[in-house]
Design a protein around this motif. Structure first.
Motif, PDB file in Angstrom:
ATOM      1  N   UNK A 167     -12.649  -0.434   8.543  1.00  0.00           N
ATOM      2  CA  UNK A 167     -13.661  -1.450   8.636  1.00  0.00           C
ATOM      3  C   UNK A 167     -13.642  -2.664   7.973  1.00  0.00           C
ATOM      4  N   UNK A 168     -12.572  -2.540   7.166  1.00  0.00           N
ATOM      5  CA  UNK A 168     -12.445  -3.734   5.921  1.00  0.00           C
ATOM      6  C   UNK A 168     -11.146  -4.684   6.355  1.00  0.00           C
ATOM      7  N   UNK A 188      -4.117  -2.509  18.243  1.00  0.00           N
ATOM      8  CA  UNK A 188      -4.247  -1.217  17.252  1.00  0.00           C
ATOM      9  C   UNK A 188      -2.941  -1.089  16.672  1.00  0.00           C
ATOM     10  N   UNK A 189      -1.772  -1.313  17.430  1.00  0.00           N
ATOM     11  CA  UNK A 189      -0.275  -1.259  16.935  1.00  0.00           C
ATOM     12  C   UNK A 189       0.115  -2.189  15.915  1.00  0.00           C
ATOM     13  N   UNK A 190      -0.325  -3.587  16.255  1.00  0.00           N
ATOM     14  CA  UNK A 190       0.256  -4.731  15.445  1.00  0.00           C
ATOM     15  C   UNK A 190      -0.833  -5.251  14.529  1.00  0.00           C
ATOM     16  N   UNK A 191      -2.006  -4.837  14.551  1.00  0.00           N
ATOM     17  CA  UNK A 191      -3.006  -5.450  13.565  1.00  0.00           C
ATOM     18  C   UNK A 191      -3.813  -4.179  12.805  1.00  0.00           C
ATOM     19  N   UNK A 192      -4.476  -3.359  13.637  1.00  0.00           N
ATOM     20  CA  UNK A 192      -5.141  -2.335  13.011  1.00  0.00           C
ATOM     21  C   UNK A 192      -4.530  -1.318  12.168  1.00  0.00           C
ATOM     22  N   UNK A 193      -3.429  -0.774  12.470  1.00  0.00           N
ATOM     23  CA  UNK A 193      -2.475   0.278  11.764  1.00  0.00           C
ATOM     24  C   UNK A 193      -1.783  -0.335  10.784  1.00  0.00           C
ATOM     25  N   UNK A 194      -1.238  -1.595  10.660  1.00  0.00           N
ATOM     26  CA  UNK A 194      -0.638  -2.220   9.429  1.00  0.00           C
ATOM     27  C   UNK A 194      -1.632  -2.335   8.454  1.00  0.00           C
ATOM     28  N   UNK A 195      -2.703  -2.996   8.814  1.00  0.00           N
ATOM     29  CA  UNK A 195      -3.809  -3.247   7.747  1.00  0.00           C
ATOM     30  C   UNK A 195      -4.558  -2.128   7.323  1.00  0.00           C
ATOM     31  N   UNK A 196      -4.300  -0.982   8.092  1.00  0.00           N
ATOM     32  CA  UNK A 196      -5.151   0.445   7.347  1.00  0.00           C
ATOM     33  C   UNK A 196      -4.232   1.161   6.865  1.00  0.00           C
ATOM     34  N   UNK A 197      -2.823   0.931   7.108  1.00  0.00           N
ATOM     35  CA  UNK A 197      -1.871   2.012   6.342  1.00  0.00           C
ATOM     36  C   UNK A 197      -2.012   2.320   5.059  1.00  0.00           C
ATOM     37  N   UNK A 198      -2.379   1.343   4.161  1.00  0.00           N
ATOM     38  CA  UNK A 198      -2.527   1.895   2.567  1.00  0.00           C
ATOM     39  C   UNK A 198      -3.868   2.960   2.786  1.00  0.00           C
ATOM     40  N   UNK A 269       3.889  -0.053   2.915  1.00  0.00           N
ATOM     41  CA  UNK A 269       2.945  -1.031   2.586  1.00  0.00           C
ATOM     42  C   UNK A 269       3.052  -1.638   1.072  1.00  0.00           C
ATOM     43  N   UNK A 270       4.171  -2.334   0.842  1.00  0.00           N
ATOM     44  CA  UNK A 270       4.584  -2.894  -0.342  1.00  0.00           C
ATOM     45  C   UNK A 270       3.477  -3.824  -0.964  1.00  0.00           C
ATOM     46  N   UNK A 271       2.609  -4.551   0.113  1.00  0.00           N
ATOM     47  CA  UNK A 271       1.678  -5.433  -0.398  1.00  0.00           C
ATOM     48  C   UNK A 271       0.571  -4.826  -0.954  1.00  0.00           C
ATOM     49  N   UNK A 272       0.333  -3.659  -0.954  1.00  0.00           N
ATOM     50  CA  UNK A 272      -0.999  -3.011  -1.336  1.00  0.00           C
ATOM     51  C   UNK A 272      -1.025  -3.194  -2.895  1.00  0.00           C
ATOM     52  N   UNK A 273      -2.010  -3.680  -3.357  1.00  0.00           N
ATOM     53  CA  UNK A 273      -2.355  -3.841  -4.848  1.00  0.00           C
ATOM     54  C   UNK A 273      -2.243  -2.459  -5.446  1.00  0.00           C
TER      55      UNK A 273
END
Length: 277
Positions: A167-168, A188-198, A269-273
């Motif tokens: 959602x975010x 889904x593969x290139x945008x949603x999954x990488x952004x939601x992986x953390x 996901x090394x970018x995750x805070x």
């Protein structure tokens, strides 16, 4: 104007900067020594308390250490560990896959989120122990009951965490996908999954702990073979040291699972805070 007025005025003398009183970072060696000191102090207080004031049948650090190897190498413990781990791994696989898929759908489809959010939130807040007696009636006193409770325990946190992540998703990524006219599978593969992986990994991290608790709870209440029954049997027979060894094994499994999920988060996901804090 006189030559004296054209001369530059001397720069004001600034007081020297005072050194900041910042706390000095604790070195790695000092940090390890501090933790070992606290652990040694707790174990010493525990040992002395049992020997001086508490009943003799309570576990002590020396007794647990002496029972560790015989307990870990016993056939009964090996069978119990295999039963619990088999149920936890299979239940996690079912619950996490289904929960992640539903979480992605709930996070991206508003009407589906509106319909399911009261039920998901209510079940997530409910202790899984409450459904164990009913699950034993529906499925019997079998490994299927344990599998169902573990899968449900893992399913709910994955739905909640993955749904929050889906959602975010940053608006810039969605707009970029529209500009590039990506197909829905590519989005889904290139945008949603990488952004939601953390958020997916965070949900799995919570699911592992809840799955272990659910497995042991079912084994306690339904007398199924596993670490829960092993702990209960040895505790009731006053072999507290062997029971505590099994408790420590459960703690080690939980720590190993948490370390594994954090390692996966750093890797994928090394970018995750959460990792860079």
């Amino acid at each position: 104007m006189t030559p004296e007025t054209l001369t530059e005025a001397p720069a004001p003398v600034r007081p020297p900067n005072r050194p900041r009183r910042a706390g000095r970072p604790v070195g790695r060696r000092a940090d390890v020594l501090g933790k070992l000191t606290v652990a040694a102090l707790v174990l010493a207080v525990w040992e002395l308390s049992v020997r001086l004031w508490l009943p003799d049948y309570l576990p002590t650090p020396s007794g647990v250490a002496g029972s560790a190897w015989p307990t870990l190498t016993s056939p009964d413990f090996g069978t119990a560990l295999g039963e619990t781990l088999g149920g936890v791994v299979l239940g996690l696989l079912i619950g996490c896959v289904a929960g992640t898929g539903l979480g992605l759908a709930v996070g991206r489809v508003p009407w589906l989120r509106h319909l399911t959010s009261p039920y998901v939130s209510g079940l997530y807040a409910m202790p899984m122990l409450a459904i164990v007696p009913m699950a034993t009636i529906w499925l019997g006193y079998s490994s299927q009951t344990r599998l169902a409770v573990i899968a449900l325990s893992a399913f709910l946190p994955c739905v909640v965490s993955t749904g929050d992540g889906a959602r975010n998703v940053p608006l810039q990524l969605s707009e970029l996908a529209q500009m590039l006219r990506l197909s829905r599978p590519r989005v889904v593969v290139d945008v949603l999954l990488p952004a939601t992986l953390p958020f997916v990994i965070a949900g799995v991290q919570v699911a592992v702990g809840r799955a272990l608790v659910g497995a042991v709870a079912v084994e306690f209440l339904a007398s199924l073979p596993g670490l829960g029954t092993f702990i209960l049997t040895n505790a009731r027979s006053f072999d507290q040291d062997a029971a505590f060894v099994a408790v420590l094994v459960l703690a080690v499994l939980g720590i190993a699972a948490r370390t594994g999920t954090e390692t996966a988060l750093r890797r994928f996901a090394p970018w995750h805070l959460h990792v860079n804090r």
